[in-house]
Design a protein around this motif. Sequence first.
Motif, PDB file in Angstrom:
ATOM      1  N   ASP A  61      38.056 -16.557  23.875  1.00 16.25           N
ATOM      2  CA  ASP A  61      37.041 -16.291  22.847  1.00 16.25           C
ATOM      3  C   ASP A  61      37.004 -17.464  21.858  1.00 16.25           C
ATOM      4  O   ASP A  61      36.823 -17.292  20.662  1.00 16.25           O
ATOM      5  CB  ASP A  61      37.336 -14.969  22.134  1.00 16.25           C
ATOM      6  N   TYR A  64      39.371 -17.300  18.796  1.00 14.59           N
ATOM      7  CA  TYR A  64      39.588 -15.970  18.214  1.00 14.59           C
ATOM      8  C   TYR A  64      40.559 -15.160  19.081  1.00 14.59           C
ATOM      9  O   TYR A  64      40.675 -13.949  18.939  1.00 14.59           O
ATOM     10  CB  TYR A  64      38.263 -15.243  17.981  1.00 14.59           C
ATOM     11  N   HIS A 104      43.865  -8.918  16.287  1.00 13.42           N
ATOM     12  CA  HIS A 104      44.323  -9.033  17.672  1.00 13.42           C
ATOM     13  C   HIS A 104      44.882 -10.424  17.879  1.00 13.42           C
ATOM     14  O   HIS A 104      44.524 -11.359  17.167  1.00 13.42           O
ATOM     15  CB  HIS A 104      43.155  -8.811  18.632  1.00 13.42           C
ATOM     16  N   PHE A 165      38.079  -6.093  21.509  1.00 14.20           N
ATOM     17  CA  PHE A 165      37.210  -7.129  22.072  1.00 14.20           C
ATOM     18  C   PHE A 165      37.588  -7.318  23.544  1.00 14.20           C
ATOM     19  O   PHE A 165      37.629  -6.351  24.287  1.00 14.20           O
ATOM     20  CB  PHE A 165      37.300  -8.412  21.224  1.00 14.20           C
ATOM     21  N   GLN A 169      42.436 -10.017  24.388  1.00 12.84           N
ATOM     22  CA  GLN A 169      42.637  -9.944  22.935  1.00 12.84           C
ATOM     23  C   GLN A 169      43.204  -8.575  22.529  1.00 12.84           C
ATOM     24  O   GLN A 169      42.518  -7.781  21.889  1.00 12.84           O
ATOM     25  CB  GLN A 169      41.304 -10.177  22.203  1.00 12.84           C
ATOM     26  N   ARG A 199      39.183 -16.646   5.430  1.00 10.46           N
ATOM     27  CA  ARG A 199      38.161 -15.706   5.879  1.00 10.46           C
ATOM     28  C   ARG A 199      38.906 -14.850   6.899  1.00 10.46           C
ATOM     29  O   ARG A 199      39.531 -15.368   7.832  1.00 10.46           O
ATOM     30  CB  ARG A 199      37.013 -16.475   6.502  1.00 10.46           C
ATOM     31  N   ASP A 201      39.113 -12.314   9.860  1.00 15.43           N
ATOM     32  CA  ASP A 201      38.329 -11.835  10.997  1.00 15.43           C
ATOM     33  C   ASP A 201      38.371 -10.303  11.087  1.00 15.43           C
ATOM     34  O   ASP A 201      39.428  -9.690  10.925  1.00 15.43           O
ATOM     35  CB  ASP A 201      38.944 -12.446  12.269  1.00 15.43           C
ATOM     36  N   VAL A 202      37.232  -9.699  11.375  1.00 11.50           N
ATOM     37  CA  VAL A 202      37.055  -8.245  11.586  1.00 11.50           C
ATOM     38  C   VAL A 202      37.996  -7.375  10.750  1.00 11.50           C
ATOM     39  O   VAL A 202      38.645  -6.464  11.256  1.00 11.50           O
ATOM     40  CB  VAL A 202      37.113  -7.847  13.093  1.00 11.50           C
ATOM     41  N   GLU A 264      35.532 -10.538   6.774  1.00 15.39           N
ATOM     42  CA  GLU A 264      34.389 -10.334   7.667  1.00 15.39           C
ATOM     43  C   GLU A 264      34.258  -8.830   7.884  1.00 15.39           C
ATOM     44  O   GLU A 264      35.124  -8.204   8.491  1.00 15.39           O
ATOM     45  CB  GLU A 264      34.598 -11.018   9.026  1.00 15.39           C
ATOM     46  N   HIS A 325      28.546 -18.152  13.206  1.00 14.79           N
ATOM     47  CA  HIS A 325      28.715 -18.478  14.625  1.00 14.79           C
ATOM     48  C   HIS A 325      28.509 -17.272  15.543  1.00 14.79           C
ATOM     49  O   HIS A 325      28.697 -17.389  16.750  1.00 14.79           O
ATOM     50  CB  HIS A 325      30.121 -19.049  14.824  1.00 14.79           C
ATOM     51  N   ASP A 326      28.187 -16.119  14.971  1.00 15.48           N
ATOM     52  CA  ASP A 326      27.975 -14.917  15.786  1.00 15.48           C
ATOM     53  C   ASP A 326      26.516 -14.455  15.788  1.00 15.48           C
ATOM     54  O   ASP A 326      26.204 -13.434  16.396  1.00 15.48           O
ATOM     55  CB  ASP A 326      28.827 -13.751  15.250  1.00 15.48           C
ATOM     56  N   ARG A 388      26.419 -16.102  22.169  1.00 11.19           N
ATOM     57  CA  ARG A 388      26.460 -16.809  20.895  1.00 11.19           C
ATOM     58  C   ARG A 388      26.489 -18.327  21.043  1.00 11.19           C
ATOM     59  O   ARG A 388      26.597 -19.048  20.056  1.00 11.19           O
ATOM     60  CB  ARG A 388      27.675 -16.309  20.094  1.00 11.19           C
ATOM     61  N   ARG A 392      25.968 -22.207  18.436  1.00 12.24           N
ATOM     62  CA  ARG A 392      27.220 -22.971  18.350  1.00 12.24           C
ATOM     63  C   ARG A 392      27.087 -24.378  18.908  1.00 12.24           C
ATOM     64  O   ARG A 392      28.090 -25.039  19.154  1.00 12.24           O
ATOM     65  CB  ARG A 392      28.312 -22.220  19.116  1.00 12.24           C
TER      66      ARG A 392
HETATM   67  C1  GLC Z   1      34.738 -11.934  14.848  1.00 16.12           C
HETATM   68  C2  GLC Z   1      34.388 -13.367  15.127  1.00 16.12           C
HETATM   69  C3  GLC Z   1      33.844 -13.467  16.524  1.00 16.12           C
HETATM   70  C4  GLC Z   1      34.910 -13.006  17.486  1.00 16.12           C
HETATM   71  C5  GLC Z   1      35.412 -11.620  17.123  1.00 16.12           C
HETATM   72  C6  GLC Z   1      36.687 -11.295  17.827  1.00 16.12           C
HETATM   73  O1  GLC Z   1      33.623 -11.129  14.822  1.00 16.12           O
HETATM   74  O2  GLC Z   1      33.488 -13.845  14.163  1.00 16.12           O
HETATM   75  O3  GLC Z   1      33.409 -14.753  16.832  1.00 16.12           O
HETATM   76  O4  GLC Z   1      34.426 -12.991  18.794  1.00 16.12           O
HETATM   77  O5  GLC Z   1      35.686 -11.495  15.757  1.00 16.12           O
HETATM   78  O6  GLC Z   1      37.735 -12.030  17.254  1.00 16.12           O
END
Ligand code: GLC
Length: 529
Positions: A61, A64, A104, A165, A169, A199, A201-202, A264, A325-326, A388, A392
Amino acid sequence: MSDLAWWQRGVIYQVYPRSFQDENGDGVGDLAGITARLHYLRALGVDAIWISPVYPSPMVDFGYDVADYCAIAPVFGTLGDFDRLVVHAHELGLKVLLDFVPNHSSDKHPWFMDSRSSRDNPKRDWYLWRDPAPDGGPPNNWLSRMGGSAWEKDTVTGQYYYHAFLREQPDLNWRNADVRTAMDRVLRFWLDRGVDGFRVDVLWLLIKDALFRDNPPNPQFKAGEPDHHRQLQTYTEDQPEVHDIVRSMRATLDEYGERVLIGEIYLPVPQLVSYYGPNGDGTNMPFNFQLINAPWNATEIARIVSEYDHALPLHAWPNWVLGNHDNRRVASRIGPRQARVAAMLLLTLRGTPTLYYGDEIAMADGVIPPDRVQDPAELRQPGIGQGRDPERTPMQWDGSPNAGFSSGVPWLPISGGDGINVVHQDGKASSMLTFYRCLLALRRSERALVEGAMERVVSSGNVHTYERRLGGDRLFIALNMAGADAPVEAPEGTLLLSTTEGHEGKRIEGPSLLLAGDEGIVIRASKPT
Ligand code: GLC
């Protein structure tokens, strides 16, 4: 004088490191590349960069999926390169934010390799393992955000593990105290190296229901939507215990002085604002993505702006995001003319703006031939528009075939477009780049744009207007969010900036004026009311 923190005054710029600047010619951007471009960012007028993950990773990913939280992936460089980037950025007055991915890890992370090795491994409980259902299938009905069941059966021990995801992950178990301690060490590792914040993530997904109850079906589900929309995420997101974790992350950052914690979080506003914490002890800013998802018209945007402003707790500092980026690029979502209006909106609203690399030159989504698709979101659920890669593609520095991004073969094709590159737009009065520089300079010079109150947020037909007020200063903003000319009531004053070049400094007589289609203006009113 106000006592705002740097992240309240500043503008954040997201760098997707694979695609910003490749210094070693392998087709993938790197840290040395970002360092080489810091002067560009300083001159653009931003204050901080957030760099998407640069840690060692199998890149399933694209970073990520983290295999080591305290190191740099060779494809991006070394810890030495990272330290040099931070030092140079700080010399230029730029802050550096990292992407923290705590929900994750990669399945190749040593923690997970230990965890999966046996049921009694000390790290077993670091991840979410469950017995199969009586029929041998997954333990419950939870769905992955990348399609299919969120449970993967592991042949080594016969149990399933949970992954929100990809199966590569696995989700960490944030109810486990050792996981919390280990992740706290990760934050400190980078804070000790001088990073100015994260930042996360999730963030709203970190905690899952302790009883692993089935998610209920989503009655609103429509065919063609991502798989996991079949269910309401009742037991897999936004669980009350997540706020304890956020508070402890914030407490760690606060030990280091003025740092910033950004979450996020894709949630409706009432839930979103709870991530500021009841006493302002949560995230400094839960990302506000409403401009990305909103229907682009004056009525809707005015509604969103005023509702958000009213929903914010007293201690909360707002923020706005136009792209990342998403999500599809703003120039492709609403067209290049409205992208200028959107830029003016982003940089004149109350709250910290986050820009996405390339939006300042109006980059559009790239066209990715099927054989060059990289994103697992597209590869695993083809054809439903989740891919995505288009947003990118490499940053376009000049008009050469690889856009000045790399001397090798870029990992994604160049999006291109006539004049859509930095060299072409530099110094050109009508260019998007010049317009962004002017907007950023205006925000720097007009305190009302940063510190001022947000007032008189209204829409009339296709025009969205509002004022930013500070002391006797009154800035009036009018945005025509459609292509036809439209009249607007405007105060008497001076035009500070227009999306259409060449009118700055013009006297505005009021009480009304005609906005051209797709035009946005900022006026300094001569009278305070
Ligand atoms: C967040 C990231 C995304 C990624 C996901 C899993 O949403 O912005 O790019 O795929 O988390 O880590």
